[in-house]
Scaffold this motif. Structure first.
Motif, mmCIF file in Angstrom:
data_model
loop_
_atom_site.group_PDB
_atom_site.id
_atom_site.type_symbol
_atom_site.label_atom_id
_atom_site.label_comp_id
_atom_site.label_asym_id
_atom_site.label_seq_id
_atom_site.Cartn_x
_atom_site.Cartn_y
_atom_site.Cartn_z
ATOM 1 N N GLU A 8 0.816 -1.102 0.054
ATOM 2 C CA GLU A 8 0.155 0.102 -0.038
ATOM 3 C C GLU A 8 0.863 1.336 0.046
ATOM 4 N N LEU A 9 0.664 1.983 -1.034
ATOM 5 C CA LEU A 9 1.398 3.232 -1.039
ATOM 6 C C LEU A 9 0.968 4.197 -0.001
ATOM 7 N N PRO A 10 2.195 5.112 0.702
ATOM 8 C CA PRO A 10 1.440 5.886 1.499
ATOM 9 C C PRO A 10 0.613 6.962 0.713
ATOM 10 N N ASP A 11 -0.306 7.740 1.301
ATOM 11 C CA ASP A 11 -1.121 8.641 0.652
ATOM 12 C C ASP A 11 -0.303 9.903 -0.104
ATOM 13 N N GLU A 12 0.829 10.409 0.647
ATOM 14 C CA GLU A 12 1.379 11.515 0.015
ATOM 15 C C GLU A 12 2.146 11.155 -1.274
ATOM 16 N N VAL A 13 2.597 9.653 -1.399
ATOM 17 C CA VAL A 13 3.404 9.291 -2.597
ATOM 18 C C VAL A 13 2.408 8.964 -3.606
ATOM 19 N N HIS A 14 1.075 8.226 -3.170
ATOM 20 C CA HIS A 14 0.140 8.065 -4.210
ATOM 21 C C HIS A 14 -0.251 9.274 -4.946
ATOM 22 N N ALA A 15 -0.390 10.535 -4.200
ATOM 23 C CA ALA A 15 -0.968 11.669 -4.492
ATOM 24 C C ALA A 15 0.120 12.374 -5.722
ATOM 25 N N LEU A 16 1.357 12.275 -5.167
ATOM 26 C CA LEU A 16 2.352 12.585 -5.810
ATOM 27 C C LEU A 16 2.609 11.995 -7.353
ATOM 28 N N LEU A 17 2.538 10.437 -7.365
ATOM 29 C CA LEU A 17 2.595 9.870 -8.447
ATOM 30 C C LEU A 17 1.445 10.075 -9.424
ATOM 31 N N ALA A 18 0.319 10.320 -8.867
ATOM 32 C CA ALA A 18 -0.875 10.571 -9.744
ATOM 33 C C ALA A 18 -0.814 11.921 -10.403
ATOM 34 N N THR A 19 -0.492 12.824 -9.600
ATOM 35 C CA THR A 19 -0.374 14.044 -10.392
ATOM 36 C C THR A 19 0.785 14.072 -11.312
ATOM 37 N N ALA A 20 2.047 13.363 -11.268
ATOM 38 C CA ALA A 20 3.114 13.478 -12.088
ATOM 39 C C ALA A 20 2.391 12.580 -13.213
ATOM 40 N N ASP A 21 1.742 11.628 -13.105
ATOM 41 C CA ASP A 21 1.039 10.770 -14.407
ATOM 42 C C ASP A 21 0.259 11.569 -15.119
ATOM 43 N N LYS A 22 -0.773 12.193 -14.389
ATOM 44 C CA LYS A 22 -1.718 13.220 -15.205
ATOM 45 C C LYS A 22 -0.599 14.448 -15.840
ATOM 46 N N ARG A 24 2.156 14.070 -16.972
ATOM 47 C CA ARG A 24 2.772 13.316 -18.288
ATOM 48 C C ARG A 24 1.589 13.238 -19.406
ATOM 49 N N GLU A 25 0.569 13.123 -19.008
ATOM 50 C CA GLU A 25 -0.456 12.880 -20.001
ATOM 51 C C GLU A 25 -0.749 13.866 -20.865
ATOM 52 N N ILE A 26 -0.888 15.148 -19.889
ATOM 53 C CA ILE A 26 -1.120 16.288 -20.727
ATOM 54 C C ILE A 26 -0.008 16.819 -21.598
ATOM 55 N N ARG A 27 1.268 16.466 -21.149
ATOM 56 C CA ARG A 27 2.355 16.874 -22.053
ATOM 57 C C ARG A 27 2.490 16.032 -23.315
ATOM 58 N N LEU A 28 2.035 14.832 -23.171
ATOM 59 C CA LEU A 28 1.870 13.902 -24.059
ATOM 60 C C LEU A 28 0.994 14.502 -25.379
ATOM 61 N N ASN A 29 -0.263 14.728 -24.667
ATOM 62 C CA ASN A 29 -1.455 15.257 -25.623
ATOM 63 C C ASN A 29 -1.050 16.701 -26.416
ATOM 64 N N ARG A 30 -0.027 17.429 -25.630
ATOM 65 C CA ARG A 30 0.309 18.420 -26.392
ATOM 66 C C ARG A 30 1.335 18.129 -27.283
ATOM 67 N N GLU A 134 -6.705 22.646 -12.398
ATOM 68 C CA GLU A 134 -7.791 22.491 -13.364
ATOM 69 C C GLU A 134 -7.548 21.649 -14.716
ATOM 70 N N MET A 135 -6.820 21.931 -14.979
ATOM 71 C CA MET A 135 -6.212 20.946 -16.313
ATOM 72 C C MET A 135 -6.179 19.654 -16.069
ATOM 73 N N ARG A 136 -5.485 19.345 -14.766
ATOM 74 C CA ARG A 136 -5.472 17.812 -14.291
ATOM 75 C C ARG A 136 -7.031 17.329 -14.188
ATOM 76 N N ALA A 137 -8.095 18.000 -13.781
ATOM 77 C CA ALA A 137 -9.309 17.488 -13.425
ATOM 78 C C ALA A 137 -9.918 17.364 -14.735
ATOM 79 N N PHE A 138 -9.612 17.828 -15.835
ATOM 80 C CA PHE A 138 -10.632 18.111 -17.081
ATOM 81 C C PHE A 138 -10.683 16.734 -17.345
ATOM 82 N N GLU A 139 -11.872 16.542 -17.948
ATOM 83 C CA GLU A 139 -12.449 15.352 -18.631
ATOM 84 C C GLU A 139 -13.141 15.729 -19.914
#
Length: 249
Positions: A8-22, A24-30, A134-139
């Motif tokens: 189980e990832l610590p909450d702070e690590v999970h949040a950091l990695l989730a943000t980094a993953d998002k 990355r997705e935004i940069r790839l979309n660009r 706001e960009m990270r939360a976009f769907e």
């Protein structure tokens, strides 16, 4: 050795990695938006004199072909000369699809447009390329599609001839999907054609190598000067239109 594997990832690590993953997705979309835009510009410049290129390309996608299943829809799309996919490469969340038509017996519009805009109050991406929460939360479902009026010529209103049967809540189809041109005249994109068309425009050669069902791509350009003399086949699935190959077999 442990009998089972539990981590189980610590909450702070999970949040950091989730943000980094998002991020990355935004940069790839660009990057994808920029590369797709450059490629589409090249394709558009090279196929501008190829009759029926865009009609064949779009109708070869099964979902678009299904949405434009009537002979009259195919007939009208034969006059399609160019297609644009407009995006800001720094903020590719919103986009616009533009169909360009030459003179035809159906409508007087030279362009049919549908734009997918960010909701009112949404801030655009920062000019410096940074990424906001706001960009990270976009769907994609947050986008607001536009609609427009088609100036139909007398007796050739395809939307009226082929109405769409909606369900009680009017956000789903309950029966006949009607004419393809509801895509432009209705604000809601019930069939999600906008993203489908954008996907085709990212890989146009892949779809141009196919044959749309019920569409005669062996088109005699001389017939184009005579309104109403277009040979596009019928809707019989057993019809086998002649192939117009674009790749080496």
């Amino acid at each position: 050795m442990p009998d089972n594997f539990e981590a189980e990832l610590p909450d702070e690590v999970h949040a950091l990695l989730a943000t980094a993953d998002k991020d990355r997705e935004i940069r790839l979309n660009r990057v994808a938006a920029a590369e797709n835009q450059k490629f589409l510009e090249l394709v558009r410049s090279k196929v501008k004199d190829v009759p029926l290129f865009w009609a064949v390309t779009l109708l070869s996608h099964p979902e678009i072909g299904h949405a434009a299943s009537t002979t009259s829809d195919k007939d009208a799309l034969k006059y399609l000369t160019d297609v644009e996919h407009i995006q800001d490469v720094n903020d590719p969340r919103e986009f616009e699809i533009v169909f360009h038509f030459k003179e035809n017996p159906f409508f007087t519009n030279t362009e049919l447009r549908k734009k997918y805009s960010l909701p009112a109050g949404t801030k655009p991406a920062p000019a410096d390329g940074s990424i906001t929460d706001e960009m990270r939360a976009f769907e994609a479902g947050d986008l607001e599609p536009s609609s427009m009026t088609i100036d139909w010529k007398e007796g050739n209103n395809l939307v009226a001839k082929h109405p769409r049967k909606l369900g009680e809540d009017e956000d789903e189809i309950n029966g006949d999907i009607g004419s393809f041109f509801h895509f432009f005249t209705e604000k809601a994109d019930i069939l999600s054609l906008g993203t489908t068309i954008a996907d085709v425009l990212a890989e146009p050669l892949e779809f141009f190598s196919s044959d749309p069902a019920g569409f005669d791509s062996d088109f005699d350009e001389e017939d184009d000067e005579e309104e109403g003399s277009i040979d596009l086949g019928d809707d019989d699935e057993e019809d086998q239109p002649q192939r117009k190959k674009q790749k080496n077999e």
